[in-house]
Write a protein that holds these residues in place. Structure first.
Motif: not given
Length: 133
Positions: A76-92
């Motif tokens: 939803k964040w990506a589709l609503s254009s709230k930001g351009d770039k995202l880094l995901v840090i997650a447990a494997p």
């Protein structure tokens, strides 16, 4: 890793989500905590996973369901254009589940992934891990 100014950072495991925005300039990572939206609870995640002796506490479905809810929020964040770039840090394991549910628009905004459980760490510790990646 060179993280662009203004990039969002999502730090996720099977139970928690923390969001940050990079406010650093010139290659410096400086993370500012962001409000975490409510994550819709799911009864289970992806089909095909069952409990086994390797996972006697039966948490797999709940963790997968949480990851699915996080993926919906990020989509939803990506589709609503709230930001351009995202880094995901997650447990494997969580990162693997997240990938199954990403929208192609979200995938196009990813600047990177770090397969490591950093939930519960301070913003400075997370920034240091990004710098080493």
């Amino acid at each position: 890793m060179n993280l662009p100014n203004g990039a969002m950072v999502a730090v996720v495991d099977g139970e928690k989500l923390a969001l940050f925005r990079n406010t650093g300039h010139g290659g410096e990572v400086s993370l500012t905590a962001q409000t975490v939206p409510a994550i819709e609870e799911r009864a289970s995640g992806s089909a095909g996973r069952i409990s086994s002796e390797a996972n006697p506490d039966n948490n797999t479905q709940a963790e997968d369901g949480f990851a699915m809810g996080v993926a919906e929020v990020l989509n939803k964040w990506a589709l609503s254009s709230k930001g351009d770039k995202l880094l995901v840090i997650a447990a494997p394991k969580t990162l693997g589940e997240l990938r199954k549910h990403w929208h192609k628009e979200l995938s196009s905004r990813l600047v990177g992934e770090i397969s490591k459980d950093l939930t519960g760490h301070s913003a400075d510790q997370i920034a240091a891990a990004i710098g080493k990646a």
